[in-house]
Design a protein around this motif. Structure first.
Motif, PDB file in Angstrom:
ATOM      1  N   TYR A 167     -25.240  51.774  -1.259  1.00  0.00           N
ATOM      2  CA  TYR A 167     -26.457  51.663  -0.441  1.00  0.00           C
ATOM      3  C   TYR A 167     -26.849  53.035   0.112  1.00  0.00           C
ATOM      4  N   PRO A 168     -27.338  53.945  -0.758  1.00  0.00           N
ATOM      5  CA  PRO A 168     -27.781  55.253  -0.265  1.00  0.00           C
ATOM      6  C   PRO A 168     -28.951  55.105   0.702  1.00  0.00           C
ATOM      7  N   ARG A 169     -29.051  56.100   1.606  1.00  0.00           N
ATOM      8  CA  ARG A 169     -30.079  56.166   2.654  1.00  0.00           C
ATOM      9  C   ARG A 169     -29.851  55.163   3.770  1.00  0.00           C
ATOM     10  N   ARG A 170     -28.764  54.393   3.683  1.00  0.00           N
ATOM     11  CA  ARG A 170     -28.464  53.446   4.764  1.00  0.00           C
ATOM     12  C   ARG A 170     -27.307  53.986   5.608  1.00  0.00           C
ATOM     13  N   GLN A 171     -27.496  54.016   6.935  1.00  0.00           N
ATOM     14  CA  GLN A 171     -26.448  54.469   7.846  1.00  0.00           C
ATOM     15  C   GLN A 171     -25.473  53.304   8.056  1.00  0.00           C
ATOM     16  N   ILE A 172     -24.207  53.514   7.704  1.00  0.00           N
ATOM     17  CA  ILE A 172     -23.206  52.446   7.777  1.00  0.00           C
ATOM     18  C   ILE A 172     -22.051  52.916   8.660  1.00  0.00           C
ATOM     19  N   ALA A 173     -21.726  52.151   9.681  1.00  0.00           N
ATOM     20  CA  ALA A 173     -20.678  52.515  10.637  1.00  0.00           C
ATOM     21  C   ALA A 173     -19.508  51.551  10.538  1.00  0.00           C
ATOM     22  N   LYS A 174     -18.291  52.081  10.667  1.00  0.00           N
ATOM     23  CA  LYS A 174     -17.082  51.259  10.643  1.00  0.00           C
ATOM     24  C   LYS A 174     -16.008  51.894  11.517  1.00  0.00           C
ATOM     25  N   TRP A 175     -15.150  51.023  12.077  1.00  0.00           N
ATOM     26  CA  TRP A 175     -13.938  51.467  12.766  1.00  0.00           C
ATOM     27  C   TRP A 175     -12.843  51.681  11.716  1.00  0.00           C
ATOM     28  N   HIS A 176     -12.047  52.743  11.932  1.00  0.00           N
ATOM     29  CA  HIS A 176     -10.930  53.046  11.026  1.00  0.00           C
ATOM     30  C   HIS A 176      -9.678  53.316  11.848  1.00  0.00           C
ATOM     31  N   MET A 177      -8.563  52.776  11.377  1.00  0.00           N
ATOM     32  CA  MET A 177      -7.267  53.057  11.990  1.00  0.00           C
ATOM     33  C   MET A 177      -6.843  54.464  11.651  1.00  0.00           C
ATOM     34  N   LEU A 178      -6.287  55.169  12.630  1.00  0.00           N
ATOM     35  CA  LEU A 178      -5.787  56.513  12.408  1.00  0.00           C
ATOM     36  C   LEU A 178      -4.337  56.471  11.923  1.00  0.00           C
ATOM     37  N   CYS A 179      -4.000  57.372  11.029  1.00  0.00           N
ATOM     38  CA  CYS A 179      -2.622  57.527  10.570  1.00  0.00           C
ATOM     39  C   CYS A 179      -1.918  58.559  11.443  1.00  0.00           C
ATOM     40  N   GLU A 180      -0.626  58.480  11.476  1.00  0.00           N
ATOM     41  CA  GLU A 180       0.139  59.417  12.294  1.00  0.00           C
ATOM     42  C   GLU A 180       0.069  60.816  11.702  1.00  0.00           C
ATOM     43  N   GLY A 181      -0.143  61.824  12.578  1.00  0.00           N
ATOM     44  CA  GLY A 181      -0.301  63.185  12.127  1.00  0.00           C
ATOM     45  C   GLY A 181       1.014  63.834  11.689  1.00  0.00           C
ATOM     46  N   LEU A 196     -21.677  56.865   8.328  1.00  0.00           N
ATOM     47  CA  LEU A 196     -21.979  57.708   7.176  1.00  0.00           C
ATOM     48  C   LEU A 196     -23.305  57.303   6.549  1.00  0.00           C
ATOM     49  N   CYS A 197     -24.006  58.286   5.985  1.00  0.00           N
ATOM     50  CA  CYS A 197     -25.229  58.016   5.230  1.00  0.00           C
ATOM     51  C   CYS A 197     -25.366  59.056   4.128  1.00  0.00           C
ATOM     52  N   TYR A 198     -25.439  58.568   2.888  1.00  0.00           N
ATOM     53  CA  TYR A 198     -25.600  59.465   1.742  1.00  0.00           C
ATOM     54  C   TYR A 198     -27.059  59.466   1.309  1.00  0.00           C
ATOM     55  N   GLN A 199     -27.659  60.655   1.276  1.00  0.00           N
ATOM     56  CA  GLN A 199     -29.045  60.812   0.828  1.00  0.00           C
ATOM     57  C   GLN A 199     -29.026  61.346  -0.601  1.00  0.00           C
TER      58      GLN A 199
END
Length: 229
Positions: A215-229, A99-102
């Motif tokens: 930290y706007p304008r910075r591209q930040i990546a993370k792994w996320h666990m999925l919840c059951e649908g 994600l990156c917020y401008q």
């Protein structure tokens, strides 16, 4: 190199991009009396590199030096790699999101990078995953996107980028939902798992959101666990 109960020295190797992979590593261990060589064990660990999380251990090799004569010079040895189970998430798998917020343009850039360890979803044992991305403002959906389908894989490389215009200043009332689905032409697509990122989200979803706000304008990546649908 290790003795019972402790590590003496560590040498890291560099992966060269060939298949099968080839390594070119030259390491020296200093300060070890020759009289103690017979008590030592060489321990090699083979890992799968992941820049966004802890590397997975693929396997290892242990070579006890007892009975090996090293005074005659260089030795060549072949050993079978002892496989380890690759670390897997429990539940519905994981999704890697960037994600990156401008703040200047009031836009949110979302990159759906990878999915891994997705559960089996049909009789063939393999899913055809794709991801729907829904943007919400004050709990009302205002925009939606989706990735292409990846055929027959529990570990999909997606690498698809979406840019959302934010209708308000800041991200306080904004949230974003990710739905991982199994594409099935013959019936309704099944939801494999889902996750929500936003200021009120729990766990990594809330942490990730807080970071992009700080930290706007910075591209930040993370792994996320999925919840059951």
């Amino acid at each position: 190199m290790a003795v019972p109960g402790r590590v003496v020295q560590v040498v890291k190797g560099k992966l060269l991009k060939y298949f099968p992979p080839k390594h070119s590593v030259y390491g020296k261990f200093y300060g070890i009396p020759y009289s103690q060589i017979q008590d030592l064990t060489l321990h090699f660990m083979i890992l799968s590199f992941d820049r966004f999380s802890r590397d997975d251990v693929i396997g290892e090799v242990l070579i006890p030096l007892a009975g090996i004569e090293l005074s005659e010079g260089r030795l060549l040895m072949d050993r079978e790699i002892i496989k380890r189970n690759v670390r897997k998430s429990s539940g519905r798998g994981e999704l890697l999101i960037s994600l990156c917020y401008q703040s200047m343009t009031n836009t949110l850039t979302v990159v759906v990078l990878k999915a891994r360890h997705l559960p089996k979803s049909d009789v063939s044992g393999l899913s055809d995953p794709y991801v729907k991305v829904n943007l919400y403002h004050a709990k009302k959906r205002i925009s939606k996107k989706k990735t292409h389908v990846k055929k027959c894989t529990p570990n999909a490389v997606l690498n698809e980028l979406f840019v959302f215009d934010i209708p308000c200043e800041g991200l306080d009332d904004i949230s974003i939902e990710f739905l991982v689905l199994d594409s099935d032409r013959g019936s309704r697509n099944e939801v494999i798992g889902w996750l929500t990122l936003g200021s009120s989200a729990e766990g990594t979803g809330g942490e990730h959101w807080k970071e992009i706000c700080e930290y706007p304008r910075r591209q930040i990546a993370k792994w996320h666990m999925l919840c059951e649908g």
